[in-house]
Motif scaffolding. Structure first.
Motif, PDB file in Angstrom:
ATOM      1  N   UNK A 194     157.275 116.532 104.743  1.00 50.88           N
ATOM      2  CA  UNK A 194     157.209 115.530 103.684  1.00 50.88           C
ATOM      3  C   UNK A 194     156.293 114.410 104.156  1.00 50.88           C
ATOM      4  N   UNK A 195     155.486 113.863 103.258  1.00 55.91           N
ATOM      5  CA  UNK A 195     154.645 112.723 103.622  1.00 55.91           C
ATOM      6  C   UNK A 195     155.532 111.492 103.812  1.00 55.91           C
ATOM      7  N   UNK A 196     155.015 110.475 104.475  1.00 54.85           N
ATOM      8  CA  UNK A 196     155.787 109.245 104.647  1.00 54.85           C
ATOM      9  C   UNK A 196     156.179 108.635 103.299  1.00 54.85           C
ATOM     10  N   UNK A 197     155.253 108.519 102.336  1.00 56.46           N
ATOM     11  CA  UNK A 197     155.665 107.972 101.030  1.00 56.46           C
ATOM     12  C   UNK A 197     156.759 108.817 100.354  1.00 56.46           C
ATOM     13  N   UNK A 198     156.693 110.141 100.501  1.00 61.41           N
ATOM     14  CA  UNK A 198     157.740 110.993  99.918  1.00 61.41           C
ATOM     15  C   UNK A 198     159.079 110.732 100.605  1.00 61.41           C
ATOM     16  N   UNK A 199     159.058 110.622 101.917  1.00 59.15           N
ATOM     17  CA  UNK A 199     160.294 110.368 102.670  1.00 59.15           C
ATOM     18  C   UNK A 199     160.901 109.031 102.259  1.00 59.15           C
ATOM     19  N   UNK A 200     160.062 108.030 102.028  1.00 61.43           N
ATOM     20  CA  UNK A 200     160.555 106.716 101.599  1.00 61.43           C
ATOM     21  C   UNK A 200     161.175 106.831 100.208  1.00 61.43           C
ATOM     22  N   UNK A 201     160.514 107.552  99.302  1.00 61.69           N
ATOM     23  CA  UNK A 201     161.063 107.734  97.947  1.00 61.69           C
ATOM     24  C   UNK A 201     162.423 108.423  98.000  1.00 61.69           C
ATOM     25  N   UNK A 202     162.541 109.447  98.838  1.00 61.71           N
ATOM     26  CA  UNK A 202     163.799 110.186  98.970  1.00 61.71           C
ATOM     27  C   UNK A 202     164.877 109.279  99.545  1.00 61.71           C
ATOM     28  N   UNK A 203     164.511 108.487 100.559  1.00 58.10           N
ATOM     29  CA  UNK A 203     165.475 107.569 101.164  1.00 58.10           C
ATOM     30  C   UNK A 203     165.949 106.538 100.146  1.00 58.10           C
TER      31      UNK A 203
END
Length: 154
Positions: free
Chosen positions: A80-89
């Motif tokens: 997962x990209x960093x922005x995707x990981x942030x969205x998921x979090x």
């Protein structure tokens, strides 16, 4: 001479030596016609009987065996990209059902020793993240089906 029958009991001819699925007695008719509905000798386990021939349905193709495509938990999360990981979090925060579902998925990922990218639960979870817009369209397949790199192995 023994008389041979196939897996469905249909007479297939005389054989010079005893083989599997043979009997010592001759059928009433030694025809091996393959025309649907025509009488043909069929072994019922006790005797030959003349019944209308019915071709056996083809056997279904066996399902391919499940071949695990395991990656380490860190490697999975790194897909997962960093922005995707942030969205998921961020989506996991709160007292909503949706947030609880994201937390539940993440808790399963964090509890795993490794992640099988072919596991239906893994695939359904990543596709759900895509369906609700937490990752971009098409990313689920990129995350799940990209070739496994040596450094990703558990």
């Amino acid at each position: 001479m023994p008389f041979k029958y196939d897996l469905h009991g249909w007479f297939v001819g005389g054989v010079p030596d005893a083989e599997l699925r043979t009997v010592p007695m001759a059928p009433p008719s030694q025809t091996t016609t393959t025309t649907e509905g025509q009488p043909r000798a069929n072994w019922n386990g006790l005797a030959w009987v003349m019944v209308p021939y019915v071709a056996a349905a083809p056997l279904p193709e066996p399902e391919p065996p499940h071949v695990p495509r395991d990656v380490s938990r860190k490697a999975f999360l790194s897909r997962f990209t960093d922005p995707e990981a942030v969205q998921i979090d961020l989506a996991s925060i709160g007292a909503t059902v949706e947030a609880a579902q994201v937390r539940r998925y993440l808790s399963k990922v964090n509890a795993a020793q490794h992640i099988d990218l072919n596991d239906p639960e893994t695939r359904d979870g990543v596709r759900a993240l895509e369906a609700v817009g937490l990752i971009a369209p098409g990313r689920a397949l990129e995350i799940l089906d990209s070739p496994i790199q040596p450094k990703e192995l558990p």
